[in-house]
Write a protein that holds these residues in place. Structure first.
Motif, PDB file in Angstrom:
ATOM      1  N   VAL A 172       0.842  -1.202   0.000  1.00 17.32           N
ATOM      2  CA  VAL A 172       0.000   0.000   0.000  1.00 17.32           C
ATOM      3  C   VAL A 172       0.871   1.244   0.000  1.00 17.32           C
ATOM      4  O   VAL A 172       1.857   1.318   0.749  1.00 17.32           O
ATOM      5  CB  VAL A 172      -0.916   0.017   1.246  1.00 17.32           C
ATOM      6  CG1 VAL A 172      -1.739   1.296   1.308  1.00 17.32           C
ATOM      7  CG2 VAL A 172      -1.813  -1.211   1.260  1.00 17.32           C
ATOM      8  N   VAL A 173       0.511   2.207  -0.841  1.00 13.94           N
ATOM      9  CA  VAL A 173       1.111   3.540  -0.793  1.00 13.94           C
ATOM     10  C   VAL A 173       0.191   4.386   0.080  1.00 13.94           C
ATOM     11  O   VAL A 173      -0.981   4.581  -0.258  1.00 13.94           O
ATOM     12  CB  VAL A 173       1.244   4.162  -2.203  1.00 13.94           C
ATOM     13  CG1 VAL A 173       1.749   5.601  -2.113  1.00 13.94           C
ATOM     14  CG2 VAL A 173       2.155   3.317  -3.080  1.00 13.94           C
ATOM     15  N   ASP A 174       0.709   4.863   1.189  1.00 14.60           N
ATOM     16  CA  ASP A 174      -0.054   5.704   2.124  1.00 14.60           C
ATOM     17  C   ASP A 174      -0.046   7.137   1.588  1.00 14.60           C
ATOM     18  O   ASP A 174       0.726   7.988   2.028  1.00 14.60           O
ATOM     19  CB  ASP A 174       0.563   5.626   3.518  1.00 14.60           C
ATOM     20  CG  ASP A 174      -0.195   6.424   4.555  1.00 14.60           C
ATOM     21  OD1 ASP A 174      -1.220   7.069   4.217  1.00 14.60           O
ATOM     22  OD2 ASP A 174       0.250   6.427   5.715  1.00 14.60           O
ATOM     23  N   VAL A 198       2.261  10.623   2.201  1.00 12.18           N
ATOM     24  CA  VAL A 198       3.172  11.090   1.153  1.00 12.18           C
ATOM     25  C   VAL A 198       2.923  12.567   0.847  1.00 12.18           C
ATOM     26  O   VAL A 198       3.860  13.349   0.666  1.00 12.18           O
ATOM     27  CB  VAL A 198       3.021  10.232  -0.127  1.00 12.18           C
ATOM     28  CG1 VAL A 198       3.767  10.835  -1.306  1.00 12.18           C
ATOM     29  CG2 VAL A 198       3.487   8.800   0.134  1.00 12.18           C
ATOM     30  N   LEU A 199       1.647  12.956   0.801  1.00 12.50           N
ATOM     31  CA  LEU A 199       1.290  14.323   0.407  1.00 12.50           C
ATOM     32  C   LEU A 199       1.225  15.297   1.579  1.00 12.50           C
ATOM     33  O   LEU A 199       1.081  16.505   1.368  1.00 12.50           O
ATOM     34  CB  LEU A 199      -0.057  14.313  -0.325  1.00 12.50           C
ATOM     35  CG  LEU A 199      -0.116  13.451  -1.588  1.00 12.50           C
ATOM     36  CD1 LEU A 199      -1.494  13.559  -2.227  1.00 12.50           C
ATOM     37  CD2 LEU A 199       0.983  13.812  -2.569  1.00 12.50           C
ATOM     38  N   PRO A 206       7.322   9.373  -7.205  1.00 12.28           N
ATOM     39  CA  PRO A 206       8.455   8.616  -6.634  1.00 12.28           C
ATOM     40  C   PRO A 206       8.019   7.576  -5.588  1.00 12.28           C
ATOM     41  O   PRO A 206       8.596   6.487  -5.517  1.00 12.28           O
ATOM     42  CB  PRO A 206       9.340   9.697  -6.000  1.00 12.28           C
ATOM     43  CG  PRO A 206       8.975  10.957  -6.708  1.00 12.28           C
ATOM     44  CD  PRO A 206       7.518  10.813  -7.056  1.00 12.28           C
ATOM     45  N   ALA A 207       6.995   7.902  -4.807  1.00 12.20           N
ATOM     46  CA  ALA A 207       6.495   6.929  -3.822  1.00 12.20           C
ATOM     47  C   ALA A 207       5.886   5.728  -4.534  1.00 12.20           C
ATOM     48  O   ALA A 207       6.073   4.575  -4.112  1.00 12.20           O
ATOM     49  CB  ALA A 207       5.468   7.590  -2.906  1.00 12.20           C
ATOM     50  N   LEU A 208       5.174   5.983  -5.602  1.00 12.12           N
ATOM     51  CA  LEU A 208       4.595   4.896  -6.393  1.00 12.12           C
ATOM     52  C   LEU A 208       5.697   4.070  -7.051  1.00 12.12           C
ATOM     53  O   LEU A 208       5.650   2.834  -7.040  1.00 12.12           O
ATOM     54  CB  LEU A 208       3.635   5.479  -7.434  1.00 12.12           C
ATOM     55  CG  LEU A 208       2.899   4.518  -8.333  1.00 12.12           C
ATOM     56  CD1 LEU A 208       2.182   3.444  -7.552  1.00 12.12           C
ATOM     57  CD2 LEU A 208       1.916   5.290  -9.203  1.00 12.12           C
ATOM     58  N   ALA A 231       8.819  -0.870  -7.417  1.00 15.14           N
ATOM     59  CA  ALA A 231      10.136  -1.527  -7.395  1.00 15.14           C
ATOM     60  C   ALA A 231      10.204  -2.584  -6.296  1.00 15.14           C
ATOM     61  O   ALA A 231      10.747  -3.668  -6.504  1.00 15.14           O
ATOM     62  CB  ALA A 231      11.235  -0.483  -7.194  1.00 15.14           C
ATOM     63  N   ARG A 232       9.617  -2.285  -5.128  1.00 18.62           N
ATOM     64  CA  ARG A 232       9.597  -3.264  -4.026  1.00 18.62           C
ATOM     65  C   ARG A 232       8.714  -4.447  -4.358  1.00 18.62           C
ATOM     66  O   ARG A 232       8.927  -5.545  -3.865  1.00 18.62           O
ATOM     67  CB  ARG A 232       9.072  -2.617  -2.733  1.00 18.62           C
ATOM     68  CG  ARG A 232      10.066  -1.742  -2.035  1.00 18.62           C
ATOM     69  CD  ARG A 232       9.566  -1.340  -0.656  1.00 18.62           C
ATOM     70  NE  ARG A 232       8.257  -0.715  -0.646  1.00 18.62           N
ATOM     71  CZ  ARG A 232       8.025   0.593  -0.770  1.00 18.62           C
ATOM     72  NH1 ARG A 232       9.029   1.431  -0.912  1.00 18.62           N
ATOM     73  NH2 ARG A 232       6.795   1.062  -0.727  1.00 18.62           N
ATOM     74  N   SER A 233       7.722  -4.212  -5.219  1.00 19.81           N
ATOM     75  CA  SER A 233       6.757  -5.262  -5.544  1.00 19.81           C
ATOM     76  C   SER A 233       7.180  -6.117  -6.713  1.00 19.81           C
ATOM     77  O   SER A 233       6.578  -7.143  -6.967  1.00 19.81           O
ATOM     78  CB  SER A 233       5.396  -4.622  -5.884  1.00 19.81           C
ATOM     79  OG  SER A 233       4.878  -3.988  -4.753  1.00 19.81           O
TER      80      SER A 233
END
Length: 176
Positions: free
Chosen positions: A133-135, A139-140, A165-167, A172-174
């Motif tokens: 999950v991107v929180d 981030v914003l 960049p967060a996405l 990349a981690r996924s």
């Protein structure tokens, strides 16, 4: 592959390469969770994508849409279950960024509390499937109200400068 609502649909095509190589953006502004099945059906080569990124919930929570949170949850779970099998495929959920409640034009509109509930449920579906999950609100957060356009709903270019960049890091981690 990007699926979902305007928060992904509005990523400028020139910036897709900043997320990863070969990104296809099938997201459509105004989409709700029940629209995801149609987005998935419209992608002929879906089985070739290593990472599927989804962002829904903001429109589901709109009072005039009245999508029950359970319906949103089931629709997302159904799409996740129907993704063509691919060893190592991963999912990423981009949580609703929330809204700038003071700028929303409708008196009875979305609230950040309700959007948090929709994001929590969607995040649970994706993490149960092994995704991440991107929180987005976190981030914003450095931008405060400057993350949102004048309508209080859509993201500004400055917001995308933080979100992309967060996405990319989540993708990349996924990646397998």
């Amino acid at each position: 592959m990007l699926l979902g609502d305007s928060h992904l649909a509005r990523i400028p095509p020139r910036d897709l390469g900043r997320i990863a190589d070969g990104v296809t953006n099938a997201a459509v502004g105004g989409s709700i969770a029940t629209d995801l099945a149609g987005q998935v059906a419209g992608v002929r080569d879906l089985a070739t994508y290593d990472v599927v990124v989804v962002c829904v919930g903001t429109n589901d929570a709109a009072p005039w849409r009245q999508v029950p949170i359970e319906t949103s949850e089931r629709a997302l779970a159904d799409v996740v279950a129907r993704l063509p099998p691919r060893p190592g495929r991963r999912l990423v959920y981009v949580a609703s960024p929330g809204v700038d409640e003071a700028r929303l034009e409708r008196v009875a509109d979305r609230t950040n509390d309700v959007l948090t509930d929709y994001s929590r449920v969607a995040a649970a579906v994706v993490t149960a499937a092994g995704g991440s999950v991107v929180d987005t609100p976190s981030v914003l957060a450095p931008l405060g109200g400057a993350a949102f356009t004048d309508d209080g709903l859509h993201l500004t270019p400055a917001a995308y400068e933080l979100l992309i960049p967060a996405l990319a890091a989540a993708v990349a981690r996924s990646s397998p």
